[in-house]
Design an enzyme around this catalytic site. Structure first.
Site, PDB file in Angstrom:
ATOM      1  N   GLN A  49       4.448   7.351   2.166  1.00 52.94           N
ATOM      2  CA  GLN A  49       3.750   6.263   3.106  1.00 52.94           C
ATOM      3  C   GLN A  49       3.823   5.072   2.473  1.00 52.94           C
ATOM      4  O   GLN A  49       2.980   4.858   1.721  1.00 52.94           O
ATOM      5  CB  GLN A  49       2.722   6.605   3.730  1.00 52.94           C
ATOM      6  CG  GLN A  49       3.133   7.932   4.735  1.00 52.94           C
ATOM      7  CD  GLN A  49       3.528   7.698   6.042  1.00 52.94           C
ATOM      8  OE1 GLN A  49       2.811   7.369   6.809  1.00 52.94           O
ATOM      9  NE2 GLN A  49       4.885   8.075   6.217  1.00 52.94           N
ATOM     10  N   ARG A  69       0.527  15.334  14.089  1.00 55.83           N
ATOM     11  CA  ARG A  69       1.499  14.588  13.260  1.00 55.83           C
ATOM     12  C   ARG A  69       1.712  15.601  11.955  1.00 55.83           C
ATOM     13  O   ARG A  69       0.921  16.387  11.594  1.00 55.83           O
ATOM     14  CB  ARG A  69       0.890  13.325  12.870  1.00 55.83           C
ATOM     15  CG  ARG A  69      -0.457  13.279  12.272  1.00 55.83           C
ATOM     16  CD  ARG A  69      -1.083  11.840  12.040  1.00 55.83           C
ATOM     17  NE  ARG A  69      -2.382  11.672  11.684  1.00 55.83           N
ATOM     18  CZ  ARG A  69      -3.329  11.341  12.575  1.00 55.83           C
ATOM     19  NH1 ARG A  69      -3.050  11.175  13.817  1.00 55.83           N
ATOM     20  NH2 ARG A  69      -4.638  11.397  12.355  1.00 55.83           N
ATOM     21  N   ASP A  70       2.401  15.001  11.074  1.00 56.99           N
ATOM     22  CA  ASP A  70       2.685  15.543   9.768  1.00 56.99           C
ATOM     23  C   ASP A  70       3.562  16.777   9.465  1.00 56.99           C
ATOM     24  O   ASP A  70       2.867  17.845   8.869  1.00 56.99           O
ATOM     25  CB  ASP A  70       1.407  15.710   8.778  1.00 56.99           C
ATOM     26  CG  ASP A  70       0.432  14.386   9.001  1.00 56.99           C
ATOM     27  OD1 ASP A  70       1.196  13.034   9.131  1.00 56.99           O
ATOM     28  OD2 ASP A  70      -0.622  14.528   8.739  1.00 56.99           O
ATOM     29  N   LEU A  72       0.740  -1.219   0.125  1.00 56.71           N
ATOM     30  CA  LEU A  72       0.135  -0.085   0.059  1.00 56.71           C
ATOM     31  C   LEU A  72       0.922   1.378  -0.155  1.00 56.71           C
ATOM     32  O   LEU A  72       1.781   1.454   0.927  1.00 56.71           O
ATOM     33  CB  LEU A  72      -0.974  -0.004   1.363  1.00 56.71           C
ATOM     34  CG  LEU A  72      -1.797   1.011   1.375  1.00 56.71           C
ATOM     35  CD1 LEU A  72      -3.060   0.981   1.938  1.00 56.71           C
ATOM     36  CD2 LEU A  72      -1.027   2.174   2.517  1.00 56.71           C
ATOM     37  N   LEU A  73       0.535   2.162  -0.841  1.00 53.89           N
ATOM     38  CA  LEU A  73       0.949   3.499  -0.991  1.00 53.89           C
ATOM     39  C   LEU A  73       0.175   4.552  -0.335  1.00 53.89           C
ATOM     40  O   LEU A  73      -1.102   4.285  -0.704  1.00 53.89           O
ATOM     41  CB  LEU A  73       1.705   3.959  -2.424  1.00 53.89           C
ATOM     42  CG  LEU A  73       1.860   5.132  -2.689  1.00 53.89           C
ATOM     43  CD1 LEU A  73       2.879   5.369  -3.812  1.00 53.89           C
ATOM     44  CD2 LEU A  73       0.734   6.199  -3.154  1.00 53.89           C
ATOM     45  N   ASN A  74       0.591   5.432   0.437  1.00 52.28           N
ATOM     46  CA  ASN A  74      -0.417   6.564   0.725  1.00 52.28           C
ATOM     47  C   ASN A  74       0.321   7.881   0.731  1.00 52.28           C
ATOM     48  O   ASN A  74       0.813   8.105  -0.328  1.00 52.28           O
ATOM     49  CB  ASN A  74      -1.329   6.363   1.943  1.00 52.28           C
ATOM     50  CG  ASN A  74      -0.673   6.211   3.137  1.00 52.28           C
ATOM     51  OD1 ASN A  74       0.025   5.241   3.322  1.00 52.28           O
ATOM     52  ND2 ASN A  74      -1.108   7.100   4.416  1.00 52.28           N
ATOM     53  N   ASP A  75       0.049   8.762   1.639  1.00 52.23           N
ATOM     54  CA  ASP A  75       0.645  10.368   1.592  1.00 52.23           C
ATOM     55  C   ASP A  75       1.917  10.351   0.783  1.00 52.23           C
ATOM     56  O   ASP A  75       2.818   9.775   1.266  1.00 52.23           O
ATOM     57  CB  ASP A  75       0.849  10.938   2.985  1.00 52.23           C
ATOM     58  CG  ASP A  75      -0.616  10.754   3.732  1.00 52.23           C
ATOM     59  OD1 ASP A  75      -1.554   9.990   3.357  1.00 52.23           O
ATOM     60  OD2 ASP A  75      -0.348  11.376   4.878  1.00 52.23           O
ATOM     61  N   GLU A  85      -5.061  17.216   9.157  1.00 50.60           N
ATOM     62  CA  GLU A  85      -3.747  16.307   8.697  1.00 50.60           C
ATOM     63  C   GLU A  85      -3.043  17.081   7.482  1.00 50.60           C
ATOM     64  O   GLU A  85      -3.730  17.997   6.867  1.00 50.60           O
ATOM     65  CB  GLU A  85      -4.343  14.916   8.141  1.00 50.60           C
ATOM     66  CG  GLU A  85      -4.724  14.199   9.234  1.00 50.60           C
ATOM     67  CD  GLU A  85      -4.901  12.507   8.734  1.00 50.60           C
ATOM     68  OE1 GLU A  85      -4.274  12.011   9.462  1.00 50.60           O
ATOM     69  OE2 GLU A  85      -5.176  12.258   7.827  1.00 50.60           O
ATOM     70  N   SER A 136       3.978  10.958   8.125  1.00 53.77           N
ATOM     71  CA  SER A 136       4.105  11.571   7.205  1.00 53.77           C
ATOM     72  C   SER A 136       4.925  12.815   7.564  1.00 53.77           C
ATOM     73  O   SER A 136       5.050  13.088   8.738  1.00 53.77           O
ATOM     74  CB  SER A 136       2.882  12.224   6.595  1.00 53.77           C
ATOM     75  OG  SER A 136       2.114  11.059   5.758  1.00 53.77           O
TER      76      SER A 136
END
Length: 480
Positions: free
Chosen positions: A58, A160-161, A39-42, A219, A102
């Site tokens: 991510q 976060r982030d 899985l890929l995200n941000d 976020e 992230s």
């Protein structure tokens, strides 16, 4: 704890184990960034450093679901051809054992500094968050320095982030946050040296001001200057639909205003969604050496039927948008595909002059699963215009109502679902189709729609009541 070396070996083994399975997927994309497995995200740490663009992301390599995230890493010389590098960060230390979440990157003293959130949970699920620093001399290998910020009073561990930038001789950091009374907020910090940080306070949200009551979590904040204004991009969670707005599970958008670096005060206008489609979240920008503000985003949304995508059976999930240049036009952020994308075009354009009079036309030489379409000089005297892309997506504009609609056949239950926006007139459309993704740019960046879709064929059909337009098509090269 599992060592960094062991985690890297496990990732390499997983990539090799499922390489053939992943590549057999008919919905694998041709020119978008995807994970080699899992899985890929941000998007994270997006930066042009020395002579290359770096995009971290991510990554959960061991399953097509969320978990203790790694930082995957792509590099590019031209924003089009990307090389997958070795893992940048693994969750190998106590302050990140449940995920390297992230963050962002900045250049300082010839080195790349990356800031990210270390996610920690105990056996009961109680969360702690640490804003962490890692430094690289070559852009590939990173020396972890550990936490530089812990959660201040007044916030929950949903903190976060970090996004860092330099302005007026000092460094600033914005962090996505939730206050103790469960209000979404952006926290602001300053530093002189990138290691010692002072909490200035809440930049926006947190129960006060225009965004005081605007969801329960913000976020992936990103603040930058554009066209003489201070733009804050962020992804609020907990909004309810209003008319044509906020119909995804979570949103991504921006506010435009003026930031005072001396006081930390930020006066801004209303929140605007950046993309009206089904799949767009956690965008991050960078300023490149040409002075362009470039954005990339995750082409999905958290908790929005993620486990129903058909790519899961092939051991991978999700992708990024194409890179987009941002410009401020009449106080509104507009998005334009970066010019380098045109190098993907193969040969000359196929062109049609279309005049549609209460009819439907199937355009045989316009079909394809890796193509760019440009519709220009659109004249709709009355009624409506539509374009069907295969059997899973349809663009519709009602001139009478001034409404543009993207329809998609749901990959969950096959029902037709819609995303819409108001549009005074439709003058031009630019469309990027890539096997199982579509990105639509209206009126040269005025509005955008990004979505995954899963067609069974790729014919292009147009129709309408009284329409004239010029249509151009290019085949786009496969680079992935």
């Amino acid at each position: 704890m599992v060592s960094d070396t062991t985690l890297r070996q496990d990732v390499m083994a997983e990539v090799a184990k499922y390489k053939e399975t992943v590549n057999q997927d008919p919905y694998r994309l041709n020119y978008h960034i995807m994970p080699p497995v899992g899985l890929l995200n941000d998007p994270n740490g997006f930066i042009q450093w020395k002579d290359s663009y770096h995009l971290f992301y991510q990554w959960m390599p061991f399953k097509t679901d969320h978990g203790a995230k790694f930082w995957g890493h792509y590099t590019s010389k031209d924003l089009v051809h990307w090389k997958h590098e070795e893992v940048a960060l693994t969750p190998s230390e106590w302050f990140e054992k449940n995920g390297c979440y992230s963050g962002s990157a900045i250049e300082h003293d010839g080195k790349m500094y990356v800031f990210y959130t270390g996610n920690v949970k105990d056996d009961t699920g109680k969360r702690d968050s640490y804003q962490c620093l890692a430094v690289s001399h070559d852009g590939i290998h990173f020396d972890k320095k550990g936490p530089v910020i812990e959660v201040p009073e007044g916030y929950t561990p949903h903190f976060r982030d970090p996004k860092v930038w330099e302005q007026d001789g000092q460094f600033f950091m914005v962090i996505g946050a939730q206050t103790n009374d469960l209000k979404g907020a952006v926290a602001l910090f300053t530093s002189k040296n990138l290691t010692d940080w002072d909490h200035v306070g809440i930049l926006t949200g947190g129960g006060n001001g225009q965004l005081g009551e605007f969801g329960y979590m913000f976020e992936c904040p990103d603040m930058f200057e554009l066209g003489g204004k201070s733009i804050l991009i962020f992804s609020p969670q907990g909004l309810t639909p209003e008319g044509m707005k906020y119909h995804n599970v979570y949103q991504a958008g921006y506010v435009c205003g003026q930031f005072d670096p001396m006081t930390g005060d930020y006066q801004h206008g209303e929140f605007e969604e950046l993309d009206r489609g089904f799949d767009f979240y956690a965008p991050q920008t960078t300023l490149d050496q040409e002075g362009r503000r470039i954005l990339m985003a995750w082409m999905s949304v958290p908790e929005q039927n993620e486990q129903q995508h058909p790519t899961i059976q092939y051991k991978w999930l999700h992708n990024m948008t194409i890179p987009r240049e941002l410009k401020l036009v009449d106080g509104k952020v507009q998005q334009f595909p970066v010019k380098e994308i045109e190098t993907l075009r193969e040969g000359e354009a196929i062109q049609h002059t279309l005049m549609i009079q209460n009819e439907e036309i199937q355009l045989e030489n316009m079909k394809g699963n890796s193509i760019e379409l440009i519709l220009e000089d659109i004249m709709i005297k009355k009624g409506f215009f539509y374009m069907a892309i295969g059997d899973a997506a349809k663009l519709v504009f009602s001139a009478d109502e001034g409404v543009f609609t993207l329809e998609r056949k749901s990959y969950v239950d096959g029902e037709i679902e819609r995303r819409q926006c108001k549009l005074r007139e439709l003058k031009a459309i630019r469309i990027f189709i890539d096997t199982s993704s579509v990105e639509v740019f209206l009126n040269k960046g005025e509005e955008c729609f990004s979505s995954r879709f899963y067609p069974t064929h790729n014919e292009i059909t147009v129709g309408g009541s009284d329409v004239k337009l010029e249509l151009y098509k290019w085949r786009l090269k496969k680079i992935c």
